[in-house]
Design a protein around this motif. Structure first.
Motif, PDB file in Angstrom:
ATOM      1  N   ALA A   1     -31.644  15.093 -48.132  1.00  0.00           N
ATOM      2  CA  ALA A   1     -30.876  14.753 -46.935  1.00  0.00           C
ATOM      3  C   ALA A   1     -31.462  15.527 -45.751  1.00  0.00           C
ATOM      4  O   ALA A   1     -32.295  16.421 -45.942  1.00  0.00           O
ATOM      5  N   PRO A   2     -31.153  15.197 -44.523  1.00  0.00           N
ATOM      6  CA  PRO A   2     -30.125  14.229 -44.153  1.00  0.00           C
ATOM      7  C   PRO A   2     -30.685  12.830 -43.940  1.00  0.00           C
ATOM      8  O   PRO A   2     -30.357  11.916 -44.683  1.00  0.00           O
TER       9      PRO A   2
ATOM     10  N   GLY B   1     -36.842  21.371 -47.933  1.00  0.00           N
ATOM     11  CA  GLY B   1     -36.574  20.958 -49.301  1.00  0.00           C
ATOM     12  C   GLY B   1     -37.487  19.802 -49.722  1.00  0.00           C
ATOM     13  O   GLY B   1     -38.332  19.338 -48.958  1.00  0.00           O
ATOM     14  N   ILE B   2     -37.315  19.377 -50.946  1.00  0.00           N
ATOM     15  CA  ILE B   2     -38.111  18.278 -51.497  1.00  0.00           C
ATOM     16  C   ILE B   2     -37.426  16.948 -51.195  1.00  0.00           C
ATOM     17  O   ILE B   2     -36.243  16.779 -51.451  1.00  0.00           O
ATOM     18  N   ARG B   3     -38.194  16.004 -50.653  1.00  0.00           N
ATOM     19  CA  ARG B   3     -37.676  14.673 -50.351  1.00  0.00           C
ATOM     20  C   ARG B   3     -38.600  13.617 -50.984  1.00  0.00           C
ATOM     21  O   ARG B   3     -39.796  13.856 -51.202  1.00  0.00           O
ATOM     22  N   THR B   4     -38.040  12.442 -51.230  1.00  0.00           N
ATOM     23  CA  THR B   4     -38.843  11.247 -51.534  1.00  0.00           C
ATOM     24  C   THR B   4     -38.335  10.113 -50.666  1.00  0.00           C
ATOM     25  O   THR B   4     -37.163  10.098 -50.265  1.00  0.00           O
TER      26      THR B   4
ATOM     27  N   VAL C   1     -40.318   0.435 -54.104  1.00  0.00           N
ATOM     28  CA  VAL C   1     -41.237   1.472 -54.554  1.00  0.00           C
ATOM     29  C   VAL C   1     -40.847   2.792 -53.891  1.00  0.00           C
ATOM     30  O   VAL C   1     -40.389   2.807 -52.734  1.00  0.00           O
ATOM     31  N   ASN C   2     -40.991   3.886 -54.626  1.00  0.00           N
ATOM     32  CA  ASN C   2     -40.717   5.224 -54.100  1.00  0.00           C
ATOM     33  C   ASN C   2     -42.023   5.952 -53.827  1.00  0.00           C
ATOM     34  O   ASN C   2     -43.024   5.750 -54.525  1.00  0.00           O
TER      35      ASN C   2
ATOM     36  N   ASP D   1     -42.771  17.811 -49.587  1.00  0.00           N
ATOM     37  CA  ASP D   1     -42.230  19.157 -49.430  1.00  0.00           C
ATOM     38  C   ASP D   1     -42.016  19.420 -47.940  1.00  0.00           C
ATOM     39  O   ASP D   1     -42.981  19.635 -47.190  1.00  0.00           O
ATOM     40  N   VAL D   2     -40.758  19.379 -47.531  1.00  0.00           N
ATOM     41  CA  VAL D   2     -40.430  19.563 -46.115  1.00  0.00           C
ATOM     42  C   VAL D   2     -40.179  21.035 -45.839  1.00  0.00           C
ATOM     43  O   VAL D   2     -39.309  21.664 -46.467  1.00  0.00           O
TER      44      VAL D   2
END
Length: 361
Positions: A294-295, A323-326, A337-338, A343-344
């Motif tokens: 998030a967010p 944090g880690i996002r996808t 598809v993801n 890594d933010v």
């Protein structure tokens, strides 16, 4: 020809009889030509066979004085050899050799004087010329097929040396192969067999992969009719992608990013069919969103594909805490598809806050 006659004469009143002197009856003028019967079924393309022709008058008498040549023509196609003929002898041309290269079930030969007298002619009875021995092969088939679909029939045809369709004398086997995407190719049957006395066989082709170029289908002699030993032939077919069925990640977003700043590598998403072949289709809307974490995603998150089937994002960024996002990319009716993990990290300073106020004294 000529014939000598003796005619009796009987005078009246029983006075006895007398006989005239001998005289000749000769043929009338040349009226046409008569052919001896030609075997109606056993002529072979390219093989000479004999014809016997007689010059005749209107009463079918042999015109023994005709010692010229004639031109021979067919009711369809042309003679390969035997025209014009040699000269007749005593009004007859015996066992003159002719040949025809094109197979046909209903031939007739017409003879006319070589000197150009077009009103004098004669025509043989009908006869058949069959193909020569099997000598070569040819392959025809569809020009394209959709990936994963079964093509319409490819047809392998056997020909003689004159390109007449010819039967094989033994059951003959051919191998089948493709130049592209061999691991995903299917032939039915796996090998093609042309039955004894048949002149063709069919097979189908299926491939789930488009490949980089058109697919070249090759048939090669394995066993059977010795006249085809060593023969090979091919045909070309284009395997086309099917309808768009899903999305794939062509260029992933950068694996690291600073919060609030655009990715240094922006994502590119591509349309594919159910077998992951590239689909070139424009104006398909692709939407990007945060899949985990998030967010929210920042930037223009809906992009239409261009003519080559790609949606290229240009200013995506992720805000919020590190944090880690996808990312998840979707389009109506297509498999989504993801992205891989992003890594933010902490973004650049935006405000200055007072952690501890200075002393007032």
């Amino acid at each position: 020809y000529q014939t000598v006659f003796s005619l009796p004469y009987e005078p009246p009143f029983g006075a006895g009889s007398v006989t005239s002197v001998s005289f000749e009856v000769v043929s009338a003028d040349l009226s046409g030509f008569s052919f001896a019967a030609i075997d109606p079924t056993n002529q072979i393309a390219g093989v000479e066979f004999p014809v016997t022709i007689t010059a005749v008058d209107s009463f079918s008498n042999t015109v023994t004085s005709f010692n010229e040549s004639v031109d021979l023509t067919l009711n369809t196609n042309s003679l390969a050899s035997g025209t014009p003929t040699g000269t007749f002898t005593g009004g007859v041309l015996s066992n003159h050799q002719v040949s025809i290269n094109v197979a046909n079930n209903d031939y007739q030969i017409t003879a006319m004087p070589t000197n150009g007298a077009t009103n004098i002619a004669g025509t043989s009875g009908s006869f058949r010329v069959g193909p020569a021995a099997a000598d070569r092969i040819g392959l025809t088939g569809p020009t394209n097929v959709v990936a994963g679909s079964t093509s319409s029939n490819f047809t392998l045809t056997v020909y003689d040396q004159f390109t007449n369709i010819a039967p094989v004398t033994n059951a003959t086997v051919f191998s089948l192969r493709t130049s592209q995407e061999t691991n995903s190719a299917t032939f039915s049957p796996t090998n093609l067999t042309i039955s004894n006395n048949a002149s063709s066989g069919t097979f189908t082709y299926r491939n789930t992969k488009v490949g980089t170029t058109n697919h070249v289908i090759t048939t090669t002699y394995v066993s059977g009719d010795a006249g085809l030993n060593g023969d090979t032939t091919n045909a070309t077919i284009a395997v086309l992608p099917g309808s768009a069925a899903g999305l794939v990640m062509e260029t992933p977003p950068a694996p690291t990013a600073a919060a609030g700043l655009m990715f240094t590598q922006q994502p590119v998403v591509r349309l594919v069919d159910e077998f992951t072949n590239i689909v070139s289709q424009s104006n398909v809307l692709v939407n990007a969103a945060i899949a985990t974490g998030a967010p929210a995603l920042e930037g223009v998150a809906s992009i239409a594909t261009t003519g080559n089937g790609t949606a290229t994002f240009t200013n995506l960024a992720i805000g919020g805490v590190p944090g880690i996002r996808t990312l998840n990319f979707t389009s109506t009716g297509l498999v989504s598809v993801n992205s891989s993990n992003i890594d933010v990290g902490v973004g650049p300073a935006a405000i200055i806050s007072m952690v501890q106020e200075p002393s007032q004294t």
